[in-house]
Design an enzyme around this catalytic site. Structure first.
Site, PDB file in Angstrom:
ATOM      1  N   PHE A 210      40.984  -2.679  37.027  1.00 40.68           N
ATOM      2  CA  PHE A 210      40.430  -2.085  35.805  1.00 40.68           C
ATOM      3  C   PHE A 210      39.185  -1.252  36.057  1.00 40.68           C
ATOM      4  CE2 PHE A 210      37.496  -5.664  36.079  1.00 40.68           C
ATOM      5  CZ  PHE A 210      36.328  -5.111  35.595  1.00 40.68           C
TER       6      PHE A 210
ATOM      7  N   LYS B 102      51.152   1.446  38.853  1.00 41.88           N
ATOM      8  CA  LYS B 102      51.001   0.373  37.863  1.00 41.88           C
ATOM      9  C   LYS B 102      49.506   0.152  37.715  1.00 41.88           C
ATOM     10  CE  LYS B 102      50.169  -3.401  36.975  1.00 41.88           C
ATOM     11  NZ  LYS B 102      48.982  -3.725  36.144  1.00 41.88           N
TER      12      LYS B 102
ATOM     13  N   GLU C 178      46.131  -3.024  33.036  1.00 42.34           N
ATOM     14  CA  GLU C 178      46.494  -3.060  31.612  1.00 42.34           C
ATOM     15  C   GLU C 178      45.258  -3.035  30.712  1.00 42.34           C
ATOM     16  OE1 GLU C 178      46.675  -5.336  33.927  1.00 42.34           O
ATOM     17  OE2 GLU C 178      47.058  -7.366  33.189  1.00 42.34           O
TER      18      GLU C 178
ATOM     19  N   CYS D 212      33.455  -2.729  43.296  1.00 45.58           N
ATOM     20  CA  CYS D 212      33.716  -3.537  44.492  1.00 45.58           C
ATOM     21  C   CYS D 212      32.668  -3.245  45.567  1.00 45.58           C
ATOM     22  CB  CYS D 212      35.095  -3.270  45.031  1.00 45.58           C
ATOM     23  SG  CYS D 212      35.244  -1.617  45.682  1.00 45.58           S
TER      24      CYS D 212
HETATM   25  P1  NAD Z   1      42.852  -8.084  39.396  1.00 42.34           P
HETATM   26  O1  NAD Z   1      43.170  -8.581  40.750  1.00 42.34           O
HETATM   27  O2  NAD Z   1      42.770  -9.048  38.283  1.00 42.34           O
HETATM   28  O3  NAD Z   1      43.957  -6.997  38.948  1.00 42.34           O
HETATM   29  C1  NAD Z   1      44.338  -5.948  39.792  1.00 42.34           C
HETATM   30  C2  NAD Z   1      45.775  -5.567  39.473  1.00 42.34           C
HETATM   31  O4  NAD Z   1      46.625  -6.674  39.731  1.00 42.34           O
HETATM   32  C3  NAD Z   1      46.008  -5.169  38.028  1.00 42.34           C
HETATM   33  O5  NAD Z   1      46.859  -4.056  37.993  1.00 42.34           O
HETATM   34  C4  NAD Z   1      46.634  -6.408  37.404  1.00 42.34           C
HETATM   35  O6  NAD Z   1      47.550  -6.093  36.377  1.00 42.34           O
HETATM   36  C5  NAD Z   1      47.355  -7.051  38.571  1.00 42.34           C
HETATM   37  N1  NAD Z   1      47.371  -8.516  38.502  1.00 42.34           N
HETATM   38  C6  NAD Z   1      46.424  -9.322  37.962  1.00 42.34           C
HETATM   39  N2  NAD Z   1      46.758 -10.620  38.125  1.00 42.34           N
HETATM   40  C7  NAD Z   1      47.928 -10.637  38.787  1.00 42.34           C
HETATM   41  C8  NAD Z   1      48.777 -11.689  39.252  1.00 42.34           C
HETATM   42  N3  NAD Z   1      48.472 -12.974  39.065  1.00 42.34           N
HETATM   43  N4  NAD Z   1      49.908 -11.352  39.903  1.00 42.34           N
HETATM   44  C9  NAD Z   1      50.230 -10.058  40.120  1.00 42.34           C
HETATM   45  N5  NAD Z   1      49.455  -9.025  39.686  1.00 42.34           N
HETATM   46  C10 NAD Z   1      48.328  -9.307  39.031  1.00 42.34           C
HETATM   47  O7  NAD Z   1      41.511  -7.231  39.519  1.00 42.34           O
HETATM   48  P2  NAD Z   1      40.649  -6.561  38.361  1.00 42.34           P
HETATM   49  O8  NAD Z   1      39.961  -7.637  37.591  1.00 42.34           O
HETATM   50  O9  NAD Z   1      41.446  -5.564  37.619  1.00 42.34           O
HETATM   51  O10 NAD Z   1      39.583  -5.741  39.222  1.00 42.34           O
HETATM   52  C11 NAD Z   1      38.422  -6.306  39.743  1.00 42.34           C
HETATM   53  C12 NAD Z   1      38.616  -6.774  41.168  1.00 42.34           C
HETATM   54  O11 NAD Z   1      39.068  -5.687  41.976  1.00 42.34           O
HETATM   55  C13 NAD Z   1      37.327  -7.244  41.818  1.00 42.34           C
HETATM   56  O12 NAD Z   1      37.612  -8.386  42.584  1.00 42.34           O
HETATM   57  C14 NAD Z   1      36.912  -6.075  42.710  1.00 42.34           C
HETATM   58  O13 NAD Z   1      36.110  -6.414  43.804  1.00 42.34           O
HETATM   59  C15 NAD Z   1      38.246  -5.595  43.148  1.00 42.34           C
HETATM   60  N6  NAD Z   1      38.182  -4.207  43.596  1.00 42.34           N
HETATM   61  C16 NAD Z   1      38.270  -3.977  44.945  1.00 42.34           C
HETATM   62  C17 NAD Z   1      38.172  -2.686  45.419  1.00 42.34           C
HETATM   63  C18 NAD Z   1      38.259  -2.415  46.886  1.00 42.34           C
HETATM   64  O14 NAD Z   1      38.350  -1.255  47.241  1.00 42.34           O
HETATM   65  N7  NAD Z   1      38.254  -3.399  47.755  1.00 42.34           N
HETATM   66  C19 NAD Z   1      37.982  -1.616  44.524  1.00 42.34           C
HETATM   67  C20 NAD Z   1      37.919  -1.890  43.165  1.00 42.34           C
HETATM   68  C21 NAD Z   1      38.014  -3.197  42.704  1.00 42.34           C
END
Ligand code: NAD
Length: 497
Positions: A149, A173, A176, A281
């Site tokens: 997000f 994808k 959401e 991140c």
């Molecule tokens: P998230 O892991 O909750 O979601 C990421 C994606 O995975 C979304 O599209 C979501 O729909 C999907 N998703 C969520 N739960 C899932 C599940 N149980 N099974 C399968 N798919 C699932 O992350 P977020 O809250 O959207 O974003 C924040 C996180 O992303 C933080 O931990 C941040 O550090 C990380 N992030 C990392 C980088 C990087 O480059 N390393 C960059 C941006 C954000």
């Protein structure tokens, strides 16, 4: 209420979804639209559209694919205010910050415009008498991207411009939580001339993610998000034979040496810890104060944290906006409470901030802890909010050990005037991106982005040449023409002569 659907094969598809999610405006706390949550069959439709477009697109000369990307760059620039507004409205970050994030994504489009050059292969004349060898890069086929997000424009733009420039078709994808900007970016690519089905977008949650991971026709998956989901994506995607790059969460430290320019370090910390309300991140969430710098640091930074200007995304005075959801806000406030209970010193407490006219918004002020120690949940967990923890260590060696023993390895920085310690730190820190007097060392598009340890699973970073490597397979051709040596039938290992 507005319903945000999928974009499959150049068409908006929304009527077949039986499940929907709420999309909030974090500043008001109100539901602004509904987002369709894709089923397995919606993902299948996107795969079919990508499959249909693949033969022609993969054979389109790279220069023609690049021309579409040049046009795309122009369209993103022309529509940047609208794109930034869509980011700010659903994510919460300020317009200036949102615009900056679109520009950092745009830089990847600019990089991908150079694809004819980037795809150039290798050629060796005469590897044996009359035998030449050459290696070329060909598209992997259908690739997919699953994004978080916190960067609804930039992170998708890390992925599909390079993937499609390489001749793949793509399924995005996005998160959401803030789907409107990715949908608009998809439309703009079609407007730029990408044929229907080259880029498809399905909105959804874990059902769509798992359908992507299991789909036999998808060859490569790029993921960016939290570490637990990154691990899941990496293992499930690999199990079904895909190549996977899965970038995870972070706990980024900034080491402040006693000889650092403290004003510079404090300004850097303010932006890196509280910009985008800490929902980056690459945000700095731990300040490591070395030797006697701790008291001076807290004295200088505390008043700045107390006077941070917090406001909605469209307030030009705001330095940071609200948190993306109420659940995230609750997680952050709970962790602050745990930090207090564990004995850390809560120097500035951002809880209970209320903004007039935005009483239901997900706002929290900047929060600052001192004397935080490993083992406390505020140190061990990724808070992903505007909370900075200060850890005091007596010397450089202990600062380096602290960084090295952290399970995450995304970014780190050191503030010092001493070249020797900076050089030693850059060499020894087991972290993917290191800043020397740079708080957020996010690599530009033509370098690549990625962490170590629990911050990345898979062998390729995002964008730069690693992006080109990830979205292509190498083929090596050895050729001989009839005028070359005739060896007759060979029953032993062929040796080049
Ligand atoms: P998230 O892991 O909750 O979601 C990421 C994606 O995975 C979304 O599209 C979501 O729909 C999907 N998703 C969520 N739960 C899932 C599940 N149980 N099974 C399968 N798919 C699932 O992350 P977020 O809250 O959207 O974003 C924040 C996180 O992303 C933080 O931990 C941040 O550090 C990380 N992030 C990392 C980088 C990087 O480059 N390393 C960059 C941006 C954000």
């Amino acid at each position: 209420m507005k319903v945000i659907g999928h974009r499959i094969g150049g068409n908006l598809v929304s009527d077949e979804s039986s499940r929907f999610g709420d999309v909030f405006n974090p500043a008001t706390g109100e539901v602004e639209s509904k987002v369709a949550l894709a089923s397995i069959s919606d993902v299948d439709k996107a795969v079919n559209a990508a499959k249909k477009a693949l033969p022609e697109w993969s054979e389109t000369p790279p220069i023609q694919r690049a021309r579409i990307l040049f046009k795309y760059k122009q369209l993103i620039e022309e529509n940047i205010d609208e794109l930034a507004d869509l980011v700010g409205r659903e994510h919460g970050k300020t317009l200036a910050d949102a615009k900056g994030s679109v520009v950092r994504g745009l830089e990847v489009v600019e990089f991908a415009c150079g694809i004819p050059h980037l795809l150039k292969g290798e050629f060796t004349e005469q590897v044996g008498t009359g035998v030449d060898s050459f290696s070329i890069r060909q598209p992997v086929g259908i690739a997919a991207g699953i994004t978080p997000f916190n960067f609804p424009a930039m992170v998708p733009l890390w992925m599909y411009p390079i993937a499609i420039a390489c001749g793949n078709t793509f399924i995005l994808k996005p998160s959401e939580r803030d789907p409107s900007c990715p949908i608009r970016l998809t439309e703009l690519l079609e407007e730029a001339g990408a044929p229907a089905g080259v880029l498809n977008l399905v909105n959804g949650d874990k059902e769509a993610v798992n359908a992507i991971l299991d789909h036999p026709d998808i060859s490569a998956v790029s993921f960016v998000g939290s570490t637990p989901v990154a691990k899941h994506v990496y293992s499930r995607g690999s199990l079904s034979g895909k190549r996977v790059q899965a970038l995870g969460g972070a706990k980024n430290h900034m080491v402040i040496m006693p000889d650092a320019d403290l004003d510079q370090a404090v300004d850097a910390l303010m932006g890196a810890a509280y910009g985008s309300a800490g929902e980056r991140c690459m945000a700095i969430s731990v300040a490591v104060a070395v030797g006697d710098v701790g008291d001076r640091l807290i004295e200088k930074i505390a008043p700045k944290v107390s006077s941070l200007k917090v406001g909605p995304w469209d307030d030009p005075e705001a330095e940071m906006g609200p948190i993306v959801t109420k659940e995230s806000l609750d997680r952050i406030t709970t962790l602050i409470g745990e930090g207090e209970k564990a004995g850390a010193d809560l120097i500035v407490d951002g809880r209970n901030l209320k903004l007039q006219g935005y009483e239901n918004g997900n706002f929290i002020g900047g929060t600052l802890f001192d004397n935080v120690k490993p083992g406390m949940s505020i140190y061990d967990q990724e808070i992903f909010g505007p909370v900075l923890s200060t850890v005091r260590v007596p010397d450089y060696k202990q600062a380096l050990d602290l960084v090295k023993s952290n399970p995450y390895g995304n970014g780190v920085s050191i503030f010092t005037r001493d070249g020797d310690s900076a050089r030693d730190f850059a060499s020894k820190a087991n972290i993917g991106m290191v800043g020397i007097n740079i708080p957020i060392p996010v690599p530009v598009a033509y370098h690549s982005f990625g962490g170590w340890k629990d911050s990345l699973f898979g062998s390729n970073n995002a964008h730069g040449m690693d992006g080109v490597r990830f979205y292509t397979k190498i083929k090596t051709i050895s050729s001989r023409w009839p005028s070359g040596i005739k060896e007759g039938a060979l029953f032993t290992m062929p040796l080049m002569k």
